[in-house]
Each structure stands twice: as structure tokens, then as C-alpha cells.
Scaffold this motif. Structure first.
Motif: not given
Length: 209
Positions: A105-129
Motif C-alpha cells: 500500500v503505497g503513495g501516488k509517486g509524485v515526489a519519487t518520480a521527481l527524484g527519478v527525473l532529477l537522477g536521469l537529468n537535473v534540468w529535466l527534473g527542474l523543468a518538471v518541478l
């Protein structure tokens, strides 16, 4: 072999539910018992504790970033290619959604998805944030901001980074984010969605034992 090990490790990292862990540390009610019953930062905020909500947001984001960062920076020496990194990204996200440590039983994943995007590419994560922040500030709906950010994430990736295996991981996460927010979409359309900062009934501090 190493790809499997990295993927399993990522899933286990993702399975750490910081909403539950943080709420216990702050003496708050289990976030799965009040409000949206979603173990995430937005629901923890409904307890009235901004510190607990910030700690939850940071923890969930960092675990997504950490799993992908380790795969990107150390996976190469163990044979991980872009496909392996994509699997790790998906695994840590699935761990958050369906955590083995918390009866799946977990969450909806918004913060974790953001972390994943930042890990893939910082600028990508910042754009989504930035997208999330603009929509959240304008409309005061966390779910709406998450939905818009989820739709934009693959577009940002494709435009900025091109088409590869990791893009498909981003698309997969976006689809799951939309799926996990199905009830929020219904509430938004009905005008019944809770705004950011609203307090939920039952979100009280746990009694001291």
C-alpha cells in the motif's frame, strides 16, 4: 545478473514509505487512515505538520534520485546500459507505489518520480518541478499540478534528450501517475478536490504510550 541486482535494490529502496516513517517519528496518525488515505507528502500536510510533510517530500524524492544516480554513475562498470537504468527508474517508482515493507500500500509517486527525473537529468527534473510549482501556485490543487507535470515530463525528455530507453521509463511513470490519480480527476471535475493546505479530519497526533 547485475542489472537484476540493481533493479531489486531499487525496488527495495522505493519500498521505504517516508510518509509512514516520518509520521511515526513525529507522533502523527498513520497517513493511510485519514484524508485521501494516501501515504504521501500532501496528505501528511493535512495533519497540520509542515515539518513532517517536508521530511516526507524530501525522503520520497531522494530515494528516487538515489536509486537512479547509483545506476547512472556506478552501473556502467557492472554492465548497465540505458535499458538497465530505465529498469532501475521503473523499479524504484514501483517500489513506492506498491512497497513490499508496507503490505503493498503505497503513495501516488509524485515526489519519487521527481527524484527519478532529477537522477536521469537535473534540468529535466527542474523543468518538471517548475511546471508543478506554477500549476500548484495558480490553482492550489496538488493533484492537478501532478497531472500536468506527468503529461509534460515525456515531452520535456523527448525534446531535450531525444528518444531512448529511458524515455519509455518516463512515459511508463507518467501513465501510472495518471492512473493513480484517477480518483483525483473525478473529484477535480466534480469540484470536490481538496486544496493544498486543507486539514483533514482524523489527522491528529498519535496518543503517547
Amino acid at each position: 545478473m547485475y542489472t537484476i541486482l540493481f533493479t531489486i535494490a531499487a525496488y527495495l529502496i522505493g519500498s521505504i514509505s517516508f510518509a509512514v516513517v516520518t509520521s511515526r517519528a513525529f507522533g502523527l496518525s498513520d497517513p493511510r487512515t485519514y484524508g485521501s488515505k494516501n501515504p504521501g507528502a500532501t496528505n501528511v500536510l493535512r495533519s497540520g505538520s509542515k515539518k513532517a510533510a517536508i521530511a516526507t517530500l524530501a525522503g520520497d524524492c531522494v530515494k528516487g534520485w538515489l536509486a537512479v544516480w547509483l545506476a547512472v554513475h556506478f552501473g556502467g562498470r557492472f554492465g548497465l546500459d540505458d535499458g538497465g537504468v530505465a529498469l532501475v527508474a521503473i523499479a524504484v517508482f514501483l517500489g513506492h507505489l506498491w512497497p513490499v515493507f508496507f503490505r503493498f500500500v503505497g503513495g501516488k509517486g509524485v515526489a519519487t518520480a521527481l527524484g527519478v527525473l532529477l537522477g536521469l537529468n537535473v534540468w529535466l527534473g527542474l523543468a518538471v518541478l517548475a511546471t508543478w510549482l506554477v500549476v500548484a501556485y495558480a490553482f492550489r490543487y496538488s493533484s492537478l499540478a501532478a497531472l500536468v507535470a506527468a503529461v509534460m515530463a515525456p515531452l520535456y525528455y523527448g525534446i531535450g534528450l531525444g528518444v531512448d530507453e529511458k524515455l519509455f521509463a518516463v512515459i511508463f511513470m507518467s501513465v501510472l501517475l495518471l492512473y493513480r490519480h484517477a480518483s483525483n480527476i473525478t473529484k477535480l471535475l466534480a469540484g470536490k478536490e481538496s486544496r493544498i493546505g486543507s486539514k483533514a479530519a482524523g489527522a491528529k497526533a498519535s496518543p503517547k504510550k
